[in-house]
Design a protein around this motif. Structure first.
Motif, PDB file in Angstrom:
ATOM      1  N   TRP A 186      26.849 -23.595 -26.772  1.00  0.00           N
ATOM      2  CA  TRP A 186      26.532 -25.014 -26.630  1.00  0.00           C
ATOM      3  C   TRP A 186      26.292 -25.680 -27.979  1.00  0.00           C
ATOM      4  O   TRP A 186      26.695 -26.827 -28.181  1.00  0.00           O
ATOM      5  CB  TRP A 186      25.340 -25.177 -25.688  1.00  0.00           C
ATOM      6  N   ARG A 187      25.664 -24.967 -28.919  1.00  0.00           N
ATOM      7  CA  ARG A 187      25.502 -25.578 -30.245  1.00  0.00           C
ATOM      8  C   ARG A 187      26.859 -25.794 -30.914  1.00  0.00           C
ATOM      9  O   ARG A 187      27.055 -26.773 -31.647  1.00  0.00           O
ATOM     10  CB  ARG A 187      24.622 -24.703 -31.146  1.00  0.00           C
ATOM     11  N   SER A 188      27.793 -24.900 -30.652  1.00  0.00           N
ATOM     12  CA  SER A 188      29.118 -25.052 -31.266  1.00  0.00           C
ATOM     13  C   SER A 188      29.876 -26.246 -30.684  1.00  0.00           C
ATOM     14  O   SER A 188      30.901 -26.648 -31.229  1.00  0.00           O
ATOM     15  CB  SER A 188      29.940 -23.770 -31.086  1.00  0.00           C
ATOM     16  N   GLN A 189      29.369 -26.814 -29.565  1.00  0.00           N
ATOM     17  CA  GLN A 189      30.034 -27.939 -28.913  1.00  0.00           C
ATOM     18  C   GLN A 189      29.377 -29.279 -29.226  1.00  0.00           C
ATOM     19  O   GLN A 189      29.678 -30.281 -28.579  1.00  0.00           O
ATOM     20  CB  GLN A 189      30.053 -27.704 -27.396  1.00  0.00           C
ATOM     21  N   TRP A 190      28.456 -29.296 -30.178  1.00  0.00           N
ATOM     22  CA  TRP A 190      27.891 -30.575 -30.619  1.00  0.00           C
ATOM     23  C   TRP A 190      29.011 -31.459 -31.192  1.00  0.00           C
ATOM     24  O   TRP A 190      29.907 -30.945 -31.838  1.00  0.00           O
ATOM     25  CB  TRP A 190      26.826 -30.299 -31.691  1.00  0.00           C
ATOM     26  N   PRO A 191      29.045 -32.762 -30.907  1.00  0.00           N
ATOM     27  CA  PRO A 191      28.007 -33.578 -30.276  1.00  0.00           C
ATOM     28  C   PRO A 191      28.166 -33.793 -28.775  1.00  0.00           C
ATOM     29  O   PRO A 191      27.415 -34.579 -28.197  1.00  0.00           O
ATOM     30  CB  PRO A 191      28.135 -34.898 -31.012  1.00  0.00           C
ATOM     31  N   VAL A 192      29.146 -33.122 -28.135  1.00  0.00           N
ATOM     32  CA  VAL A 192      29.272 -33.286 -26.674  1.00  0.00           C
ATOM     33  C   VAL A 192      28.012 -32.760 -25.999  1.00  0.00           C
ATOM     34  O   VAL A 192      27.399 -33.426 -25.153  1.00  0.00           O
ATOM     35  CB  VAL A 192      30.531 -32.562 -26.145  1.00  0.00           C
ATOM     36  N   CYS A 193      27.609 -31.544 -26.348  1.00  0.00           N
ATOM     37  CA  CYS A 193      26.332 -31.013 -25.886  1.00  0.00           C
ATOM     38  C   CYS A 193      25.278 -31.374 -26.933  1.00  0.00           C
ATOM     39  O   CYS A 193      25.460 -31.110 -28.126  1.00  0.00           O
ATOM     40  CB  CYS A 193      26.385 -29.500 -25.699  1.00  0.00           C
ATOM     41  N   ALA A 194      24.173 -31.970 -26.488  1.00  0.00           N
ATOM     42  CA  ALA A 194      23.184 -32.505 -27.429  1.00  0.00           C
ATOM     43  C   ALA A 194      21.827 -31.830 -27.327  1.00  0.00           C
ATOM     44  O   ALA A 194      20.846 -32.364 -27.839  1.00  0.00           O
ATOM     45  CB  ALA A 194      23.025 -34.005 -27.223  1.00  0.00           C
ATOM     46  N   GLY A 195      21.771 -30.657 -26.693  1.00  0.00           N
ATOM     47  CA  GLY A 195      20.484 -29.976 -26.673  1.00  0.00           C
ATOM     48  C   GLY A 195      20.429 -28.829 -25.692  1.00  0.00           C
ATOM     49  O   GLY A 195      21.156 -28.807 -24.692  1.00  0.00           O
ATOM     50  N   THR A 196      19.582 -27.849 -26.010  1.00  0.00           N
ATOM     51  CA  THR A 196      19.289 -26.740 -25.107  1.00  0.00           C
ATOM     52  C   THR A 196      17.776 -26.574 -25.052  1.00  0.00           C
ATOM     53  O   THR A 196      17.090 -26.621 -26.077  1.00  0.00           O
ATOM     54  CB  THR A 196      19.930 -25.431 -25.599  1.00  0.00           C
ATOM     55  N   VAL A 197      17.264 -26.389 -23.847  1.00  0.00           N
ATOM     56  CA  VAL A 197      15.829 -26.178 -23.649  1.00  0.00           C
ATOM     57  C   VAL A 197      15.680 -24.865 -22.883  1.00  0.00           C
ATOM     58  O   VAL A 197      15.915 -24.802 -21.676  1.00  0.00           O
ATOM     59  CB  VAL A 197      15.175 -27.345 -22.894  1.00  0.00           C
ATOM     60  N   VAL A 198      15.331 -23.820 -23.601  1.00  0.00           N
ATOM     61  CA  VAL A 198      15.275 -22.480 -23.020  1.00  0.00           C
ATOM     62  C   VAL A 198      14.133 -22.400 -22.005  1.00  0.00           C
ATOM     63  O   VAL A 198      13.021 -22.875 -22.261  1.00  0.00           O
ATOM     64  CB  VAL A 198      15.066 -21.426 -24.127  1.00  0.00           C
ATOM     65  N   TRP A 199      14.413 -21.804 -20.878  1.00  0.00           N
ATOM     66  CA  TRP A 199      13.364 -21.451 -19.932  1.00  0.00           C
ATOM     67  C   TRP A 199      12.969 -20.007 -20.221  1.00  0.00           C
ATOM     68  O   TRP A 199      13.734 -19.107 -19.962  1.00  0.00           O
ATOM     69  CB  TRP A 199      13.831 -21.593 -18.474  1.00  0.00           C
ATOM     70  N   GLN A 200      11.824 -19.723 -20.788  1.00  0.00           N
ATOM     71  CA  GLN A 200      10.704 -20.570 -21.085  1.00  0.00           C
ATOM     72  C   GLN A 200      10.065 -20.032 -22.351  1.00  0.00           C
ATOM     73  O   GLN A 200      10.342 -18.900 -22.756  1.00  0.00           O
ATOM     74  CB  GLN A 200       9.690 -20.549 -19.922  1.00  0.00           C
ATOM     75  N   LEU A 201       9.196 -20.788 -23.001  1.00  0.00           N
ATOM     76  CA  LEU A 201       8.519 -20.295 -24.198  1.00  0.00           C
ATOM     77  C   LEU A 201       7.476 -19.244 -23.868  1.00  0.00           C
ATOM     78  O   LEU A 201       7.434 -18.183 -24.482  1.00  0.00           O
ATOM     79  CB  LEU A 201       7.840 -21.446 -24.942  1.00  0.00           C
ATOM     80  N   ASN A 202       6.593 -19.529 -22.909  1.00  0.00           N
ATOM     81  CA  ASN A 202       5.338 -18.799 -22.768  1.00  0.00           C
ATOM     82  C   ASN A 202       5.115 -18.351 -21.327  1.00  0.00           C
ATOM     83  O   ASN A 202       5.833 -18.745 -20.411  1.00  0.00           O
ATOM     84  CB  ASN A 202       4.172 -19.686 -23.209  1.00  0.00           C
ATOM     85  N   ASP A 203       4.107 -17.517 -21.147  1.00  0.00           N
ATOM     86  CA  ASP A 203       3.688 -17.042 -19.826  1.00  0.00           C
ATOM     87  C   ASP A 203       2.220 -17.358 -19.605  1.00  0.00           C
ATOM     88  O   ASP A 203       1.452 -17.512 -20.570  1.00  0.00           O
ATOM     89  CB  ASP A 203       3.901 -15.532 -19.691  1.00  0.00           C
ATOM     90  N   CYS A 204       1.823 -17.390 -18.330  1.00  0.00           N
ATOM     91  CA  CYS A 204       0.431 -17.681 -17.987  1.00  0.00           C
ATOM     92  C   CYS A 204      -0.338 -16.420 -17.590  1.00  0.00           C
ATOM     93  O   CYS A 204      -1.531 -16.495 -17.310  1.00  0.00           O
ATOM     94  CB  CYS A 204       0.359 -18.709 -16.865  1.00  0.00           C
ATOM     95  N   TRP A 205       0.333 -15.262 -17.572  1.00  0.00           N
ATOM     96  CA  TRP A 205      -0.307 -13.977 -17.288  1.00  0.00           C
ATOM     97  C   TRP A 205       0.732 -12.902 -17.604  1.00  0.00           C
ATOM     98  O   TRP A 205       1.890 -13.230 -17.895  1.00  0.00           O
ATOM     99  CB  TRP A 205      -0.802 -13.914 -15.835  1.00  0.00           C
ATOM    100  N   PRO A 206       0.378 -11.619 -17.583  1.00  0.00           N
ATOM    101  CA  PRO A 206       1.367 -10.575 -17.903  1.00  0.00           C
ATOM    102  C   PRO A 206       2.358 -10.388 -16.758  1.00  0.00           C
ATOM    103  O   PRO A 206       1.975  -9.973 -15.663  1.00  0.00           O
ATOM    104  CB  PRO A 206       0.495  -9.325 -18.127  1.00  0.00           C
ATOM    105  N   VAL A 207       3.640 -10.661 -17.008  1.00  0.00           N
ATOM    106  CA  VAL A 207       4.620 -10.691 -15.926  1.00  0.00           C
ATOM    107  C   VAL A 207       6.021 -10.519 -16.507  1.00  0.00           C
ATOM    108  O   VAL A 207       6.288 -10.872 -17.649  1.00  0.00           O
ATOM    109  CB  VAL A 207       4.516 -12.038 -15.163  1.00  0.00           C
ATOM    110  N   THR A 208       6.911  -9.946 -15.703  1.00  0.00           N
ATOM    111  CA  THR A 208       8.334  -9.971 -16.036  1.00  0.00           C
ATOM    112  C   THR A 208       8.838 -11.385 -15.804  1.00  0.00           C
ATOM    113  O   THR A 208       8.728 -11.908 -14.692  1.00  0.00           O
ATOM    114  CB  THR A 208       9.103  -8.969 -15.173  1.00  0.00           C
ATOM    115  N   SER A 209       9.363 -11.998 -16.840  1.00  0.00           N
ATOM    116  CA  SER A 209       9.758 -13.401 -16.702  1.00  0.00           C
ATOM    117  C   SER A 209      10.800 -13.754 -17.747  1.00  0.00           C
ATOM    118  O   SER A 209      11.252 -12.915 -18.512  1.00  0.00           O
ATOM    119  CB  SER A 209       8.534 -14.312 -16.863  1.00  0.00           C
ATOM    120  N   TRP A 210      11.097 -15.033 -17.795  1.00  0.00           N
ATOM    121  CA  TRP A 210      12.088 -15.571 -18.721  1.00  0.00           C
ATOM    122  C   TRP A 210      11.488 -15.914 -20.084  1.00  0.00           C
ATOM    123  O   TRP A 210      12.183 -16.415 -20.957  1.00  0.00           O
ATOM    124  CB  TRP A 210      12.710 -16.826 -18.108  1.00  0.00           C
ATOM    125  N   ALA A 211      10.198 -15.657 -20.280  1.00  0.00           N
ATOM    126  CA  ALA A 211       9.493 -16.118 -21.476  1.00  0.00           C
ATOM    127  C   ALA A 211       9.952 -15.388 -22.732  1.00  0.00           C
ATOM    128  O   ALA A 211      10.340 -14.217 -22.699  1.00  0.00           O
ATOM    129  CB  ALA A 211       7.989 -15.944 -21.301  1.00  0.00           C
TER     130      ALA A 211
END
Length: 792
Positions: A576-601
């Motif tokens: 997606w970065r290589s497709q700038w300026p058609v694609c203008a951003g990526t927001v990864v799911w997710q930065l952080n976790d709220c407890w110890p868990v297998t997740s996307w963080a």
């Protein structure tokens, strides 16, 4: 002058029916943390204790303390900054009021009163179920009744979070003593034009003496101005010449200006309001073009590719998140190259500490209104609460220059269209009136300096599918749920607001969270700390597409899931970065976790960085090399988000897995500032089959392309030397070593490595910094190193 007295001492909590004795309570806090401190409940983050404390959320709880509101001032107010959630407040048996919204503050006149202050919280379940009974069923992504109550939705559980339904005085409470008048609200409109900063402060006051003449005086950047208060409101305007612009991280500095507004009666100061502001412009370019409908942030006239992460509450008990913890987590984000943080709609409006840190770090904030993954009724008692909370929080957060977008909801417009809601609702309200009516009106009235979007994802119009990648914002979840991550390259969304891949937390985090358990991918504790539907099945299928020999060996499984997470996110961002300026951003799911868990963080529930975190540092750097498979063959994309042009040469090497250079060429490139250059890879350098790969190097940047999945690659048995170095170790490769990873927390729970996955060619070496390692030892370090190995 108004005097504020915090009410933090002497609180107790008890169950009204007497089933639990009165216990000391911390304010701010919540009932779970108070019960935990008293030893009444086990730590719900450990093992499967979550299920043992489920009863807490089903009970009513009462907080009490002694209160004396005596004062020489004319009025005393009892101020709660946050009550979670449905409560009845009384003083010495006299009812002060009833509340039902976690996202609001409350004020009660207690002039001259004293006695026992009681805050009785009803079970959030009881309130939600009562509202559901009155308004009727509404569909949602989860069975819990979170859409019927104005409370942090994810306290009812999510596909990464525990079900721990809280109650308590979760934000500070105080007495305010004042006379004549006080500042009730200040609404700052901050703009900049041709170098001059404009500050318009709309002031509302509350009076005890109607006839008293009042004045407000404001100071910004050394410039002072006054205005009279006409009745209960007034406006003071200030112009700041040569205002320094506030920029996002990586684009410039973040100058902040102190604002002080004083309410005066004659020469007497009655009250003071202080904030910090920044001068900048923000727009959202949503114009139609040949590729669809754009979604591009424009700050100070500069178009940006947003390098973002999604933020969830950093603790399922948000009262535990301190100013220092906010700063640490957001500093981690900034250090990873992030410049935008989206506050997701199943959480809360965060505290001032969060936005202060973002102002200082240059992190753009995308703020969801708290609606997520459900059809929300629009009737009373919810509609009035929604408007009141929106009005309060829009004004509260307006001073922060980091805040650049208001977003109506998370996935509800998409859910209405795609998740079977429309026929089930049969004409019942579901939130559209909030997202396309109430909320944009509130933002337009109160905060016209910032853009609003109705939801994420949202194409901008019902003319298109809400999650159409060609229009507006897009959530890419089909890949994680059903496909290989290579499918991220199948399209070019205009803005990717959510996508991600799971992995378990760090080893030391698992050891702490699952004490005494023999760890396995499907051990009882691991399964309990995996909340996603078929999460382990999706992890397994993701591994099967790329690797062999991962079942039955927990350490291998743990390493490979971390590798797969980093590679999956890299596949999306690089494309997606290589497709700038058609694609203008990526927001990864997710930065952080709220407890110890297998997740996307990228950062686990104990604050440890996963390999994905370190990969984000590469992916979100100003300059990135990536090899992309196009229809015509391999392409080298040179991504330059820096202001300066970037020119040079890339060394391309076609190599065998034994380390032999099959072909080599240097190719020149030139990328303008904020642009992408594309270079075709010569056909003779394209790898032929699984025994070969391509390496592209320029300076310290590298891109590697393997044409086959790892299970087909005949890797040599990795050979490398490990030696101690000041502050870390040096690894020297004697063979190809792909995706080498030091899991420093296996050396000591406090140990952290300064890098993640790295691929070494024969003869190359890497220095890995390690902090928090008490007794450095080369052989111990070797035991904590993992990399790709030949299939057995």
């Amino acid at each position: 002058m108004l005097q504020a007295t915090p009410l933090t001492d002497g609180w107790i909590v008890r169950h009204p029916e007497g089933a639990t004795a009165a216990l000391p309570a911390s304010v701010p806090g919540c009932v779970h943390t108070d019960l935990l401190a008293a030893g009444v409940i086990p730590d719900p983050f450990l093992g499967r204790n979550e299920t043992e404390v489920a009863w807490v959320g089903r009970r009513d709880w009462t907080y009490e303390t002694d209160l004396d509101a005596a004062s020489a001032h004319e009025q005393t107010d009892l101020v709660f900054e946050g009550l979670d959630t449905v409560a009845e407040i009384s003083l010495d048996g006299q009812l002060l009021g009833r509340v039902r919204n976690m996202h609001r503050s409350y004020r009660f006149d207690v002039t001259g009163l004293s006695g026992r202050l009681s805050v009785r919280f009803a079970s959030a379940y009881a309130e939600a179920e009562a509202v559901r009974g009155k308004l009727g069923e509404r569909p949602a992504a989860y069975a819990e009744p979170y859409q019927y109550i104005r409370k942090m939705a994810c306290s009812f559980g999510w596909d990464w979070g525990p079900t721990l339904v809280t109650a308590g005085i979760w934000r500070p409470v105080r007495l305010e003593h004042w006379s004549t008048a006080r500042i009730a609200r200040v609404r700052p409109l901050v703009t900049v034009e041709q170098g001059t900063g404009h500050v318009e402060l709309a002031v509302d006051v509350e009076r005890t003496r109607v006839e008293a003449p009042l004045t407000v005086e404001a100071v910004v950047g050394g410039v002072r101005a006054r205005a009279e208060i006409d009745g209960t409101d007034g406006v003071v305007r200030i112009e700041v010449p040569d205002a320094r612009l506030w920029w996002p991280r990586g684009y410039g500095e973040q100058p902040l200006y102190d604002v002080e507004l004083t309410l005066l009666h004659g020469g007497d100061a009655l009250d003071v309001w202080r904030r910090r502001i920044g001068f900048r412009t923000v727009e959202l370019d949503r114009r139609a073009d040949a590729d669809g409908t754009g979604f591009t942030f424009v700050v100070n006239g500069l178009r940006l590719f947003a390098r973002g992460v999604n933020w969830i509450p950093d603790d399922v008990f948000p009262s535990r998140v301190t100013r220092e913890r906010y700063r640490e987590r957001l500093r981690q984000a900034a250090d990873a190259g992030v410049d935008l943080v989206r506050i997701w709609g199943g959480g809360i409006y965060e505290s001032e500490d969060f936005y202060d840190a973002c102002d200082e770090l240059g992190l753009l904030v995308w703020q969801d209104f708290p609606f997520a993954c459900a059809a929300y009724p629009e009737e009373q008692p919810l509609r009035g609460e929604v408007e009141a909370e929106a009005r309060e929080n829009v004004v509260r957060l307006m001073p922060h220059p980091s805040l650049v977008l208001w977003n109506g909801n998370n996935e509800n417009l998409w859910g209405f269209r795609d998740w079977g809601w429309e026929p089930r609702l049969a004409g019942d309200s579901w939130g559209e009136g909030y997202y396309l009516g109430l909320l944009p009106r509130v933002v337009a009235e109160l905060d016209p300096t910032r853009p609003y979007t109705a939801g994420s994802p949202w194409s901008g119009s019902w003319e298109w599918h809400p999650n159409d990648p060609a229009h507006g914002t897009h959530h890419s979840w089909e890949v994680w749920n059903r496909d290989d991550y290579a499918e991220y390259r199948a399209n070019v969304p205009r803005f990717v607001a959510e996508f991600g891949w799971q992995a378990p937390p760090a080893y030391a985090t698992l050891r702490r969270a699952l004490p005494g358990e023999e760890l396995a991918a499907d051990s009882p504790g691991m399964l309990h700390h995996q909340k996603a539907e078929d999460g382990n099945g999706k992890l397994r299928r993701g591994l099967e597409r790329h690797f062999a020999d991962f079942e039955g060996d927990f350490d291998r499984w743990h390493y490979l899931t971390q590798v797969n997470q980093a590679r999956a996110v890299a596949a999306g961002i690089e494309h997606w970065r290589s497709q700038w300026p058609v694609c203008a951003g990526t927001v990864v799911w997710q930065l952080n976790d709220c407890w110890p868990v297998t997740s996307w963080a990228a950062i686990d529930g104990d604050g440890r960085e996963k390999p994905l975190y370190h990969e984000l540092r590469r992916l979100y750097a100003d300059r990135l090399l990536t090899l992309q498979v196009r229809e015509r063959g391999l392409e080298l994309a040179v991504v330059n988000q820096a202001a300066e042009a970037w020119a040079g040469a890339v060394r391309l090497r076609r190599m065998s897995v034994e380390g032999v250079v099959v072909g080599e060429v240097n190719v020149g490139f030139g990328a303008q500032g904020r642009a992408v250059a594309r270079v075709d890879v010569p056909k003779e350098l394209e790898p032929a089959g699984p025994k070969e790969f391509l390496v592209a190097d320029t300076g310290a940047l590298r891109a590697v392309h393997f044409p086959a999945p790892d299970r087909e690659v005949p890797y040599p048995r990795p050979e490398f030397d490990v030696a101690l170095a000041p502050g870390g170790i040096v690894v020297t490769a004697r063979t190809l070593v792909r995706d080498l990873l030091l899991q420093a927390d296996r050396l000591h729970p406090d140990a952290r490595a300064d890098r993640g996955l790295v691929t070494l060619l024969p003869g190359e070496e890497v220095t890995i910094g390690v902090r928090g390692w008490e007794t450095p030892d080369a052989e111990a370090a070797r035991s904590a190193l993992y990399c790709m190995e030949p299939s057995r």
